[in-house]
Design a protein around this motif. Structure first.
Motif, PDB file in Angstrom:
ATOM      1  N   GLN A  10       0.836  -1.200   0.000  1.00 56.86           N
ATOM      2  CA  GLN A  10       0.000   0.000   0.000  1.00 56.86           C
ATOM      3  C   GLN A  10       0.873   1.253   0.000  1.00 56.86           C
ATOM      4  OE1 GLN A  10      -2.587   0.184   3.382  1.00 56.86           O
ATOM      5  NE2 GLN A  10      -3.681   1.996   2.671  1.00 56.86           N
ATOM      6  N   TRP A  11       1.947   1.249   0.770  1.00 56.55           N
ATOM      7  CA  TRP A  11       2.852   2.395   0.819  1.00 56.55           C
ATOM      8  C   TRP A  11       3.531   2.611  -0.533  1.00 56.55           C
ATOM      9  CZ3 TRP A  11       8.411   2.424   1.007  1.00 56.55           C
ATOM     10  CH2 TRP A  11       8.955   3.683   1.290  1.00 56.55           C
ATOM     11  N   LEU A  12       3.991   1.502  -1.155  1.00 58.09           N
ATOM     12  CA  LEU A  12       4.628   1.608  -2.464  1.00 58.09           C
ATOM     13  C   LEU A  12       3.650   2.094  -3.536  1.00 58.09           C
ATOM     14  CD1 LEU A  12       6.904  -1.573  -2.478  1.00 58.09           C
ATOM     15  CD2 LEU A  12       7.622   0.811  -2.294  1.00 58.09           C
ATOM     16  N   GLU A  13       2.419   1.640  -3.468  1.00 59.04           N
ATOM     17  CA  GLU A  13       1.413   2.102  -4.426  1.00 59.04           C
ATOM     18  C   GLU A  13       1.137   3.595  -4.243  1.00 59.04           C
ATOM     19  OE1 GLU A  13      -1.961  -0.434  -3.931  1.00 59.04           O
ATOM     20  OE2 GLU A  13      -0.927  -2.163  -4.795  1.00 59.04           O
ATOM     21  N   GLY A  14       1.125   4.070  -3.003  1.00 55.73           N
ATOM     22  CA  GLY A  14       0.959   5.497  -2.738  1.00 55.73           C
ATOM     23  C   GLY A  14       2.113   6.307  -3.313  1.00 55.73           C
ATOM     24  N   LEU A  15       3.341   5.800  -3.147  1.00 54.04           N
ATOM     25  CA  LEU A  15       4.494   6.475  -3.728  1.00 54.04           C
ATOM     26  C   LEU A  15       4.395   6.514  -5.248  1.00 54.04           C
ATOM     27  CD1 LEU A  15       7.554   5.153  -1.667  1.00 54.04           C
ATOM     28  CD2 LEU A  15       6.596   7.452  -1.655  1.00 54.04           C
ATOM     29  N   ASP A  16       3.962   5.418  -5.836  1.00 55.21           N
ATOM     30  CA  ASP A  16       3.830   5.359  -7.286  1.00 55.21           C
ATOM     31  C   ASP A  16       2.772   6.346  -7.775  1.00 55.21           C
ATOM     32  OD1 ASP A  16       4.572   4.325  -9.782  1.00 55.21           O
ATOM     33  OD2 ASP A  16       2.822   3.006  -9.800  1.00 55.21           O
ATOM     34  N   ARG A  17       1.659   6.450  -7.042  1.00 53.45           N
ATOM     35  CA  ARG A  17       0.609   7.414  -7.425  1.00 53.45           C
ATOM     36  C   ARG A  17       1.131   8.846  -7.331  1.00 53.45           C
ATOM     37  NH1 ARG A  17      -2.810   3.891  -4.489  1.00 53.45           N
ATOM     38  NH2 ARG A  17      -2.551   5.223  -2.669  1.00 53.45           N
ATOM     39  N   ASN A  18       1.875   9.145  -6.275  1.00 50.75           N
ATOM     40  CA  ASN A  18       2.449  10.488  -6.129  1.00 50.75           C
ATOM     41  C   ASN A  18       3.454  10.776  -7.243  1.00 50.75           C
ATOM     42  OD1 ASN A  18       0.961  10.975  -3.835  1.00 50.75           O
ATOM     43  ND2 ASN A  18       2.616  10.421  -2.432  1.00 50.75           N
ATOM     44  N   GLU A  20       3.483   9.458 -10.294  1.00 52.68           N
ATOM     45  CA  GLU A  20       2.745   9.615 -11.557  1.00 52.68           C
ATOM     46  C   GLU A  20       1.987  10.945 -11.598  1.00 52.68           C
ATOM     47  OE1 GLU A  20       2.895   7.739 -14.246  1.00 52.68           O
ATOM     48  OE2 GLU A  20       4.294   6.361 -13.262  1.00 52.68           O
ATOM     49  N   ALA A  21       1.573  11.450 -10.433  1.00 50.15           N
ATOM     50  CA  ALA A  21       0.841  12.720 -10.390  1.00 50.15           C
ATOM     51  C   ALA A  21       1.775  13.911 -10.581  1.00 50.15           C
ATOM     52  CB  ALA A  21       0.098  12.845  -9.062  1.00 50.15           C
ATOM     53  N   MET A  22       3.068  13.699 -10.365  1.00 51.86           N
ATOM     54  CA  MET A  22       4.045  14.774 -10.500  1.00 51.86           C
ATOM     55  C   MET A  22       4.271  15.084 -11.990  1.00 51.86           C
ATOM     56  SD  MET A  22       7.844  14.772  -8.750  1.00 51.86           S
ATOM     57  CE  MET A  22       7.300  13.711  -7.450  1.00 51.86           C
ATOM     58  N   PRO A  23       4.416  16.354 -12.332  1.00 48.81           N
ATOM     59  CA  PRO A  23       4.686  16.689 -13.732  1.00 48.81           C
ATOM     60  C   PRO A  23       6.023  16.099 -14.197  1.00 48.81           C
ATOM     61  CG  PRO A  23       4.151  18.659 -12.464  1.00 48.81           C
ATOM     62  CD  PRO A  23       4.260  17.547 -11.499  1.00 48.81           C
ATOM     63  N   ILE A  24       6.125  15.839 -15.503  1.00 43.81           N
ATOM     64  CA  ILE A  24       7.313  15.217 -16.073  1.00 43.81           C
ATOM     65  C   ILE A  24       8.561  16.053 -15.796  1.00 43.81           C
ATOM     66  CG2 ILE A  24       8.427  14.514 -18.248  1.00 43.81           C
ATOM     67  CD1 ILE A  24       6.264  12.633 -17.405  1.00 43.81           C
ATOM     68  N   LYS A  25       8.434  17.371 -15.897  1.00 42.92           N
ATOM     69  CA  LYS A  25       9.589  18.234 -15.656  1.00 42.92           C
ATOM     70  C   LYS A  25      10.090  18.086 -14.218  1.00 42.92           C
ATOM     71  CE  LYS A  25      11.251  22.856 -16.532  1.00 42.92           C
ATOM     72  NZ  LYS A  25      10.989  24.148 -17.131  1.00 42.92           N
ATOM     73  N   ARG A  26       9.172  18.000 -13.277  1.00 44.76           N
ATOM     74  CA  ARG A  26       9.551  17.830 -11.867  1.00 44.76           C
ATOM     75  C   ARG A  26      10.171  16.443 -11.652  1.00 44.76           C
ATOM     76  NH1 ARG A  26      11.558  19.843  -7.484  1.00 44.76           N
ATOM     77  NH2 ARG A  26      10.660  19.019  -5.595  1.00 44.76           N
ATOM     78  N   GLN A  27       9.666  15.410 -12.334  1.00 46.84           N
ATOM     79  CA  GLN A  27      10.249  14.075 -12.237  1.00 46.84           C
ATOM     80  C   GLN A  27      11.700  14.099 -12.710  1.00 46.84           C
ATOM     81  OE1 GLN A  27       7.853  11.283 -14.416  1.00 46.84           O
ATOM     82  NE2 GLN A  27       6.149  11.378 -12.972  1.00 46.84           N
ATOM     83  N   HIS A  28      11.951  14.794 -13.808  1.00 46.88           N
ATOM     84  CA  HIS A  28      13.316  14.900 -14.320  1.00 46.88           C
ATOM     85  C   HIS A  28      14.219  15.620 -13.331  1.00 46.88           C
ATOM     86  CE1 HIS A  28      12.217  14.278 -18.836  1.00 46.88           C
ATOM     87  NE2 HIS A  28      11.898  13.257 -18.081  1.00 46.88           N
TER      88      HIS A  28
END
Length: 91
Positions: A10-18, A20-28
Protein backbone atom coordinates in the motif's frame (compact mmCIF):
# COMPACT_ATOMS: atom_id res chain seq x y z
CA UNK A 1 3.53 -11.26 7.87
CA UNK A 2 0.73 -10.81 5.36
CA UNK A 3 -0.35 -7.61 7.09
CA UNK A 4 3.20 -6.25 6.87
CA UNK A 5 3.40 -7.16 3.19
CA UNK A 6 0.02 -5.50 2.56
CA UNK A 7 1.16 -2.33 4.36
CA UNK A 8 4.37 -2.20 2.33
CA UNK A 9 2.48 -2.74 -0.93
CA UNK A 10 0.00 0.00 0.00
CA UNK A 11 2.85 2.40 0.82
CA UNK A 12 4.63 1.61 -2.46
CA UNK A 13 1.41 2.10 -4.43
CA UNK A 14 0.96 5.50 -2.74
CA UNK A 15 4.49 6.48 -3.73
CA UNK A 16 3.83 5.36 -7.29
CA UNK A 17 0.61 7.41 -7.42
CA UNK A 18 2.45 10.49 -6.13
CA UNK A 19 5.22 9.97 -8.69
CA UNK A 20 2.74 9.61 -11.56
CA UNK A 21 0.84 12.72 -10.39
CA UNK A 22 4.05 14.77 -10.50
CA UNK A 23 4.69 16.69 -13.73
CA UNK A 24 7.31 15.22 -16.07
CA UNK A 25 9.59 18.23 -15.66
CA UNK A 26 9.55 17.83 -11.87
CA UNK A 27 10.25 14.07 -12.24
CA UNK A 28 13.32 14.90 -14.32
CA UNK A 29 14.49 17.38 -11.69
CA UNK A 30 14.12 14.82 -8.89
CA UNK A 31 16.02 12.21 -10.88
CA UNK A 32 18.74 14.75 -11.67
CA UNK A 33 19.07 15.67 -7.97
CA UNK A 34 19.38 12.02 -6.95
CA UNK A 35 21.96 11.39 -9.68
CA UNK A 36 23.96 14.47 -8.61
CA UNK A 37 23.93 13.28 -4.99
CA UNK A 38 25.09 9.82 -6.12
CA UNK A 39 27.95 11.30 -8.18
CA UNK A 40 28.99 13.55 -5.28
CA UNK A 41 28.97 10.65 -2.82
CA UNK A 42 30.97 8.48 -5.23
CA UNK A 43 33.55 11.25 -5.74
CA UNK A 44 33.94 11.70 -1.96
CA UNK A 45 34.46 7.97 -1.44
CA UNK A 46 37.02 7.73 -4.26
CA UNK A 47 38.84 10.80 -2.91
CA UNK A 48 38.99 9.31 0.60
CA UNK A 49 40.28 5.97 -0.69
CA UNK A 50 42.99 7.69 -2.76
CA UNK A 51 43.98 9.90 0.17
CA UNK A 52 44.13 6.99 2.61
CA UNK A 53 46.27 4.89 0.28
CA UNK A 54 48.61 7.80 -0.43
CA UNK A 55 49.31 8.41 3.27
CA UNK A 56 49.43 4.74 4.22
CA UNK A 57 52.63 3.52 5.78
CA UNK A 58 53.56 0.12 4.50
CA UNK A 59 55.93 -0.72 7.34
CA UNK A 60 55.48 -4.22 8.55
CA UNK A 61 57.81 -5.62 11.16
CA UNK A 62 59.04 -9.03 10.04
CA UNK A 63 60.51 -11.04 12.85
CA UNK A 64 61.22 -14.65 13.60
CA UNK A 65 58.48 -16.62 15.28
CA UNK A 66 59.39 -17.37 18.86
CA UNK A 67 58.65 -20.66 20.52
CA UNK A 68 55.84 -20.12 23.06
CA UNK A 69 57.41 -22.71 25.38
CA UNK A 70 60.18 -21.19 27.43
CA UNK A 71 63.60 -22.50 26.42
CA UNK A 72 64.89 -23.10 29.95
CA UNK A 73 61.75 -24.45 31.56
CA UNK A 74 60.35 -27.86 30.77
CA UNK A 75 57.05 -29.06 32.09
CA UNK A 76 57.31 -31.63 34.88
CA UNK A 77 54.93 -34.00 33.12
CA UNK A 78 56.14 -35.52 29.88
CA UNK A 79 54.16 -34.57 26.82
CA UNK A 80 51.68 -37.26 25.96
CA UNK A 81 49.40 -37.81 23.06
CA UNK A 82 45.90 -36.97 24.18
CA UNK A 83 44.31 -39.24 21.59
CA UNK A 84 43.56 -42.75 22.67
CA UNK A 85 43.81 -45.52 20.10
CA UNK A 86 40.50 -46.56 18.66
CA UNK A 87 39.81 -50.23 19.14
CA UNK A 88 37.36 -52.09 16.95
CA UNK A 89 35.04 -54.37 18.75
CA UNK A 90 34.21 -57.36 16.58
CA UNK A 91 30.69 -58.71 16.81
Amino acid sequence: MNKLRANINQWLEGLDRNWEAMPIKRQHQVILYFFAAYVLLTAVVIFNVCRDTAYARNNMAVEHIENPVSAGKESPAPLQDSLKPIKKIGL
